[in-house]
Design a protein around this motif. Structure first.
Motif, PDB file in Angstrom:
ATOM      1  N   THR A 143       1.761   3.718  -1.795  1.00 23.92           N
ATOM      2  CA  THR A 143       2.698   4.636  -2.430  1.00 23.92           C
ATOM      3  C   THR A 143       2.662   5.958  -1.680  1.00 23.92           C
ATOM      4  O   THR A 143       1.602   6.558  -1.537  1.00 23.92           O
ATOM      5  N   SER A 181      -2.396   1.062  -3.968  1.00 26.53           N
ATOM      6  CA  SER A 181      -1.513   1.111  -5.134  1.00 26.53           C
ATOM      7  C   SER A 181      -1.118  -0.300  -5.550  1.00 26.53           C
ATOM      8  O   SER A 181      -1.165  -1.229  -4.751  1.00 26.53           O
ATOM      9  N   ILE A 195       1.302  -2.675  -8.819  1.00 25.26           N
ATOM     10  CA  ILE A 195       2.196  -2.731  -9.977  1.00 25.26           C
ATOM     11  C   ILE A 195       1.523  -3.611 -11.019  1.00 25.26           C
ATOM     12  O   ILE A 195       1.115  -4.727 -10.725  1.00 25.26           O
ATOM     13  N   LEU A 233       1.819   5.201 -16.312  1.00 20.89           N
ATOM     14  CA  LEU A 233       1.704   5.372 -14.865  1.00 20.89           C
ATOM     15  C   LEU A 233       0.471   6.227 -14.615  1.00 20.89           C
ATOM     16  O   LEU A 233       0.312   7.282 -15.238  1.00 20.89           O
ATOM     17  N   LEU A 261       7.574   3.374  -2.350  1.00 18.29           N
ATOM     18  CA  LEU A 261       6.645   2.253  -2.283  1.00 18.29           C
ATOM     19  C   LEU A 261       6.831   1.544  -0.945  1.00 18.29           C
ATOM     20  O   LEU A 261       7.964   1.316  -0.525  1.00 18.29           O
ATOM     21  N   PHE A 274      10.821   8.656 -11.362  1.00 19.51           N
ATOM     22  CA  PHE A 274      10.224   8.389 -12.659  1.00 19.51           C
ATOM     23  C   PHE A 274      10.051   9.687 -13.432  1.00 19.51           C
ATOM     24  O   PHE A 274      10.016  10.775 -12.857  1.00 19.51           O
ATOM     25  N   SER A 333       1.898   8.956 -18.870  1.00 19.34           N
ATOM     26  CA  SER A 333       1.190   8.916 -17.587  1.00 19.34           C
ATOM     27  C   SER A 333      -0.088   9.722 -17.690  1.00 19.34           C
ATOM     28  O   SER A 333      -0.278  10.525 -18.605  1.00 19.34           O
ATOM     29  N   ASP A 378      -1.233   3.555  -9.915  1.00 19.60           N
ATOM     30  CA  ASP A 378      -1.093   2.403 -10.800  1.00 19.60           C
ATOM     31  C   ASP A 378       0.285   2.475 -11.452  1.00 19.60           C
ATOM     32  O   ASP A 378       0.517   3.276 -12.350  1.00 19.60           O
ATOM     33  N   TRP A 379       1.196   1.625 -10.969  1.00 18.14           N
ATOM     34  CA  TRP A 379       2.534   1.563 -11.540  1.00 18.14           C
ATOM     35  C   TRP A 379       2.487   0.646 -12.754  1.00 18.14           C
ATOM     36  O   TRP A 379       2.653  -0.563 -12.648  1.00 18.14           O
ATOM     37  N   PHE A 420       7.027   1.350 -15.348  1.00 18.76           N
ATOM     38  CA  PHE A 420       7.750   0.942 -14.149  1.00 18.76           C
ATOM     39  C   PHE A 420       8.685  -0.232 -14.446  1.00 18.76           C
ATOM     40  O   PHE A 420       9.745  -0.375 -13.828  1.00 18.76           O
TER      41      PHE A 420
END
Length: 201
Positions: free
Chosen positions: A77, A87, A89, A96, A128, A140, A161, A171-172, A176
């Motif tokens: 990311t 990073s 998903i 987040l 990303l 976001f 978040s 950490d998505w 997300f």
């Protein structure tokens, strides 16, 4: 009356396998399909977990970004002038999580301790990058966790978040996924988008 115990590592044979590759069909990945949510949050949300990628009419990947991962399932990311190389998903994270020097954290000892509490809704952006060098720009929103937690009826918090505690990781989490069809290609499994592991959205 607890007694001391000694941890042991489970052998490969004892470890639980991902069930999807064991299916006879629709076994190359999964799709999580969740609708968009207002930044104010919602009391509930209905979506779908669909098996397979481009194997049935309801799991087609028609357009978007396909980002392959490294051997540990990580992507990079690019955020705030930094490249966060570990990073990922993850639908299992409720928000987040990333470290920021500009977004204020919530008061220590408050019900929102460990989350971000900007004075107003903040819009941020990141890029990303997959192991295949493919990129996807993402914007976001970051909300005030103390305000979000003030309404106990809310269970869906798309602007939640907090700090990650790791300068190399973004950490998505679940926010997300809202408003996206997110595909996870399983390692070694082949689809029209390539061989997993990959994220596609």
């Amino acid at each position: 009356a607890c007694t001391a115990s000694v941890a042991t590592t489970a052998s490969t044979a004892q470890q639980v396998k991902h069930p999807v590759p064991l299916f006879a069909a629709d076994n190359n990945g999964v799709l999580i399909d969740l609708p968009a949510v207002s930044s104010a949050g919602a009391a509930k949300l209905s979506g779908s977990l669909i098996f397979g990628i481009s194997t049935q009419s309801n799991n087609q990947f028609t357009s978007g970004s396909v980002l392959t991962t490294d051997s540990s399932g990580n992507i990079t990311t690019q955020f705030g002038g930094r490249s966060l190389s570990t990073s990922f998903i993850d639908s299992g994270s409720n928000g987040l999580y990333f470290d920021s020097a500009t977004v204020p954290t919530c008061a220590t000892g408050s019900v929102a301790d460990g989350f971000y509490c900007p004075s107003s809704l903040s819009s941020l952006s990141a890029t990303l990058v997959g192991a295949n060098a493919k990129t996807a720009a993402v914007t976001f929103l970051i909300g005030n966790a103390l305000s979000l937690f003030a309404d106990p009826s809310l269970a869906v918090l798309p602007t939640l978040s907090g700090p990650m505690g790791d300068a190399q990781t973004f950490d998505w989490g679940l926010p997300f996924y809202y408003g996206r069809r997110v595909f996870l290609g399983i390692e070694g499994q082949v689809s029209a988008q390539g061989t997993g592991p990959f994220y596609a959205f």
